[in-house]
Design a protein around this motif. Sequence first.
Motif, PDB file in Angstrom:
ATOM      1  N   ARG A 196       7.445  -0.856  -2.884  1.00 32.50           N
ATOM      2  CA  ARG A 196       7.902  -2.069  -3.576  1.00 32.50           C
ATOM      3  C   ARG A 196       6.699  -2.840  -4.087  1.00 32.50           C
ATOM      4  N   ASP A 197       6.899  -3.516  -5.214  1.00 31.48           N
ATOM      5  CA  ASP A 197       5.823  -4.341  -5.763  1.00 31.48           C
ATOM      6  C   ASP A 197       5.989  -5.802  -5.373  1.00 31.48           C
ATOM      7  N   LEU A 198       4.868  -6.430  -5.175  1.00 29.63           N
ATOM      8  CA  LEU A 198       4.871  -7.864  -4.915  1.00 29.63           C
ATOM      9  C   LEU A 198       3.702  -8.449  -5.691  1.00 29.63           C
ATOM     10  N   VAL A 199       4.015  -9.437  -6.529  1.00 28.58           N
ATOM     11  CA  VAL A 199       3.008  -9.985  -7.433  1.00 28.58           C
ATOM     12  C   VAL A 199       2.896 -11.502  -7.229  1.00 28.58           C
ATOM     13  N   PHE A 200       1.664 -11.961  -7.222  1.00 23.61           N
ATOM     14  CA  PHE A 200       1.378 -13.385  -7.027  1.00 23.61           C
ATOM     15  C   PHE A 200       0.769 -13.960  -8.300  1.00 23.61           C
ATOM     16  N   VAL A 201       1.272 -15.108  -8.717  1.00 23.63           N
ATOM     17  CA  VAL A 201       0.639 -15.840  -9.805  1.00 23.63           C
ATOM     18  C   VAL A 201      -0.106 -17.005  -9.153  1.00 23.63           C
ATOM     19  N   LEU A 202      -1.426 -16.968  -9.270  1.00 23.72           N
ATOM     20  CA  LEU A 202      -2.272 -17.964  -8.608  1.00 23.72           C
ATOM     21  C   LEU A 202      -2.850 -18.886  -9.665  1.00 23.72           C
ATOM     22  N   VAL A 203      -2.545 -20.162  -9.565  1.00 21.02           N
ATOM     23  CA  VAL A 203      -3.009 -21.109 -10.576  1.00 21.02           C
ATOM     24  C   VAL A 203      -3.893 -22.161  -9.902  1.00 21.02           C
ATOM     25  N   SER A 204      -5.176 -22.119 -10.269  1.00 20.06           N
ATOM     26  CA  SER A 204      -6.167 -23.011  -9.649  1.00 20.06           C
ATOM     27  C   SER A 204      -6.590 -24.089 -10.631  1.00 20.06           C
ATOM     28  N   PRO A 205      -6.270 -25.345 -10.336  1.00 19.60           N
ATOM     29  CA  PRO A 205      -6.690 -26.439 -11.230  1.00 19.60           C
ATOM     30  C   PRO A 205      -8.130 -26.858 -10.958  1.00 19.60           C
ATOM     31  N   ASP A 206      -8.755 -27.459 -11.951  1.00 20.57           N
ATOM     32  CA  ASP A 206     -10.089 -28.053 -11.789  1.00 20.57           C
ATOM     33  C   ASP A 206      -9.931 -29.351 -11.013  1.00 20.57           C
ATOM     34  N   PHE A 207      -9.885 -29.239  -9.718  1.00 19.20           N
ATOM     35  CA  PHE A 207      -9.573 -30.413  -8.898  1.00 19.20           C
ATOM     36  C   PHE A 207     -10.049 -30.133  -7.489  1.00 19.20           C
ATOM     37  N   SER A 328      -2.051 -11.392  -9.538  1.00 19.93           N
ATOM     38  CA  SER A 328      -2.582 -10.435  -8.555  1.00 19.93           C
ATOM     39  C   SER A 328      -1.447  -9.736  -7.833  1.00 19.93           C
ATOM     40  N   LYS A 329      -1.680  -8.518  -7.433  1.00 19.69           N
ATOM     41  CA  LYS A 329      -0.728  -7.832  -6.563  1.00 19.69           C
ATOM     42  C   LYS A 329      -1.134  -8.051  -5.110  1.00 19.69           C
ATOM     43  N   LEU A 330      -0.223  -7.723  -4.228  1.00 24.83           N
ATOM     44  CA  LEU A 330      -0.542  -7.754  -2.802  1.00 24.83           C
ATOM     45  C   LEU A 330      -1.693  -6.790  -2.553  1.00 24.83           C
ATOM     46  N   ASP A 331      -2.732  -7.234  -1.849  1.00 22.53           N
ATOM     47  CA  ASP A 331      -3.817  -6.336  -1.447  1.00 22.53           C
ATOM     48  C   ASP A 331      -3.439  -5.772  -0.083  1.00 22.53           C
ATOM     49  N   ARG A 332      -3.232  -4.459  -0.026  1.00 20.59           N
ATOM     50  CA  ARG A 332      -2.747  -3.838   1.213  1.00 20.59           C
ATOM     51  C   ARG A 332      -3.873  -3.293   2.076  1.00 20.59           C
ATOM     52  N   VAL A 333      -5.118  -3.408   1.597  1.00 16.24           N
ATOM     53  CA  VAL A 333      -6.239  -2.745   2.256  1.00 16.24           C
ATOM     54  C   VAL A 333      -7.099  -3.710   3.069  1.00 16.24           C
ATOM     55  N   GLY A 334      -7.369  -4.871   2.505  1.00 11.95           N
ATOM     56  CA  GLY A 334      -8.265  -5.813   3.170  1.00 11.95           C
ATOM     57  C   GLY A 334      -9.720  -5.462   2.923  1.00 11.95           C
ATOM     58  N   ALA A 335     -10.607  -6.039   3.707  1.00 14.73           N
ATOM     59  CA  ALA A 335     -12.050  -5.856   3.511  1.00 14.73           C
ATOM     60  C   ALA A 335     -12.421  -4.383   3.603  1.00 14.73           C
ATOM     61  N   ARG A 336     -13.256  -3.917   2.646  1.00 16.10           N
ATOM     62  CA  ARG A 336     -13.603  -2.487   2.645  1.00 16.10           C
ATOM     63  C   ARG A 336     -14.989  -2.260   2.057  1.00 16.10           C
ATOM     64  N   VAL A 337     -15.505  -1.068   2.409  1.00  9.53           N
ATOM     65  CA  VAL A 337     -16.764  -0.607   1.843  1.00  9.53           C
ATOM     66  C   VAL A 337     -16.483  -0.097   0.441  1.00  9.53           C
ATOM     67  N   ILE A 338     -17.271  -0.568  -0.554  1.00 10.77           N
ATOM     68  CA  ILE A 338     -17.073  -0.021  -1.899  1.00 10.77           C
ATOM     69  C   ILE A 338     -18.184   0.962  -2.274  1.00 10.77           C
ATOM     70  N   SER A 339     -19.318   0.859  -1.620  1.00  9.73           N
ATOM     71  CA  SER A 339     -20.330   1.908  -1.806  1.00  9.73           C
ATOM     72  C   SER A 339     -21.329   1.843  -0.654  1.00  9.73           C
ATOM     73  N   SER A 340     -22.011   2.964  -0.451  1.00 10.22           N
ATOM     74  CA  SER A 340     -23.040   2.991   0.589  1.00 10.22           C
ATOM     75  C   SER A 340     -24.160   3.899   0.085  1.00 10.22           C
ATOM     76  N   SER A 341     -25.335   3.650   0.572  1.00  9.33           N
ATOM     77  CA  SER A 341     -26.469   4.390   0.033  1.00  9.33           C
ATOM     78  C   SER A 341     -27.528   4.616   1.104  1.00  9.33           C
ATOM     79  N   ASN A 342     -28.218   5.757   0.969  1.00 10.54           N
ATOM     80  CA  ASN A 342     -29.361   5.999   1.850  1.00 10.54           C
ATOM     81  C   ASN A 342     -30.675   5.977   1.089  1.00 10.54           C
ATOM     82  N   GLN A 343     -30.569   5.559  -0.195  1.00  8.54           N
ATOM     83  CA  GLN A 343     -31.778   5.488  -1.041  1.00  8.54           C
ATOM     84  C   GLN A 343     -32.607   4.263  -0.665  1.00  8.54           C
TER      85      GLN A 343
END
Lengths: 343, 343
Positions: A196-207, A328-343
């Motif tokens: 199922r889809d769940l969508v949020f409309v987030l409206v942030s005022p300059d305040f 935005s849609k519901l984020d079902r994952v939460g905090a995650r690694v997007i890349s890692s490196s040994n360089q």
Amino acid sequence: MLRFSFHSPNPNHPSAKTLDPSPVFRSVKTFAPATVANLGPGFDFLGCAVDGLGDVITLSVDPGVAPGKIVISSISGAPKLSHNPLRNCAGIAAIEIMRKLGVRSVGLSLSLEKGLPLGSGLGSSAASAAAAAVAVDALFGSTLTAHDLVLAGLESEAKVSGYHADNIGPAILGGFVLIRSYEPFEILPLNFPADRDLVFVLVSPDFEAPTKKMREALPAEVGMKEHIRNSSQAAALVAAVLQGDARVLGSALSSDVIVEPKRAPLIPGMAAVKVAAMEAGAFGCTISGAGPTVVAVIDGEQQGKEIGDRMVEAFLVNGGLRAKATVSKLDRVGARVISSSNQ
Amino acid sequence: MLRFSFHSPNPNHPSAKTLDPSPVFRSVKTFAPATVANLGPGFDFLGCAVDGLGDVITLSVDPGVAPGKIVISSISGAPKLSHNPLRNCAGIAAIEIMRKLGVRSVGLSLSLEKGLPLGSGLGSSAASAAAAAVAVDALFGSTLTAHDLVLAGLESEAKVSGYHADNIGPAILGGFVLIRSYEPFEILPLNFPADRDLVFVLVSPDFEAPTKKMREALPAEVGMKEHIRNSSQAAALVAAVLQGDARVLGSALSSDVIVEPKRAPLIPGMAAVKVAAMEAGAFGCTISGAGPTVVAVIDGEQQGKEIGDRMVEAFLVNGGLRAKATVSKLDRVGARVISSSNQ
């Protein structure tokens, strides 16, 4: 049901007294999402993560940093934030995880890219803390439990924005999270059905929401009738999450008779913005966190832009405030690694 | 999610103005189960049905009764109940359904076997109303919706024990039911997973709960902190029902900090009975409805007898009350026809 209890730590939990783990990567990059806390009648115990918006952290092993220490090397997107790790929500969470892991032989440097504005009601501090906690854990091989990560983030929240887990819980775990109790600390992840889809409309005022007034606006006591009304709507909200019913979810979220009526008047135009969202087809609308962001719920992205436009217009016309809408849609994952490196 | 809304009646709903249905049977026999309302933090909006205990109604077409009328021909198990259908909860619900169906050409006689003691906190009036509503509907071919049946039962409850649907909802529908709002009237059935067991230990002392005092014991106002604590536990209770987690369900039900602390002292021995239940292994324990029955929750029948014995003993030792224990499973069916006849 997944449960995390303060009094039942993972028996495999590394002890700070014995371990001094070696880094598995030289550098990791993590992301943690924005979160919507309170959700109307879920005041102070419900929250969820939303995708697209969030904070990014790059954490590196740094030979120039004293072993066992961490420095914040750069912050972008929020000039006011402290570079002192003890006074920065990412820093505090990172130090907490380093302590849990018993990191003593390497020094770390952290770079924070704020994607979330401060004080917007979108869990900005929790996103930084969540991204930092996950980054430190990942750098040393991802040995901690979600419970450990949430508790580290909660320490950070306690120092920066108050002892509440309704942002840090979903920022770490994704999806919806119910904070059941603090003593013992128990949280219940609530699974919104994957099909199922769940969508949020987030409206942030300059305040800048008047945080102190927002807190003072809360009544010390609530009438028994209002208690029952809000409780039953919070219960319906949880049922709607688990049953994947966006319509009931929206109308339950929209039905707070205790907190929203006190806080909405402190956000110029809020009442009209809610009316505009509902007239444009939203299933429900309320204040995100302590505001000033307003959140509306719908089950598909196609209507999101139109609803957002109407809400932005209502903020301008009725509150004299410029505002920005995000779908935005519901984020079902939460905090995650997007890349890692040994360089 | 199944929903019943007052403002969205079934378009196939028979209209009392046009229909005068013929009976499909000469006689039907129905059963409706006992119900546990409140469930701790679900005060006034949650209830569930329990099997084994309940009321039975036999309803017959009776040429000796004036067309369109109903008489109560016999009542067993409750000598005090009125035989006047206008003053009897079964009679009121039956008349309400006859009115909805537009029954004008046949007279009915109703026989009530009370399996539930009055004023015990087990939804006695709701069981009678539910069995009666289903009996009249069944006699004329079962054309009504569950929504119609619940509303008829609610009319009966309003006249007999107060305008609340947390007994009549589950008495009709079975399982757990969340009363979301009264205006509009909306209830959400909550499905406890079919492959999980849920067992209730119901202990009813020989004690007439002081209904007026029970009502007066309710606080007019609730502290914000207690409101949040109870709401989050009610939300956890709903999550536990839908996720089939008897342990969380029990501990949530056991955690009411608003109503139970005020009412428990009015039931002699209650506090000790709760302790005895928990020590014997119950997941949770609270007052059933407005009492005096006490309900404990467990996930299997094997421990039920032992827990019941301990609770009965605690009532005797600490409250000076004789009590009777029953071990029941969740009733997932609700009010139903058990036989029908054309003889």
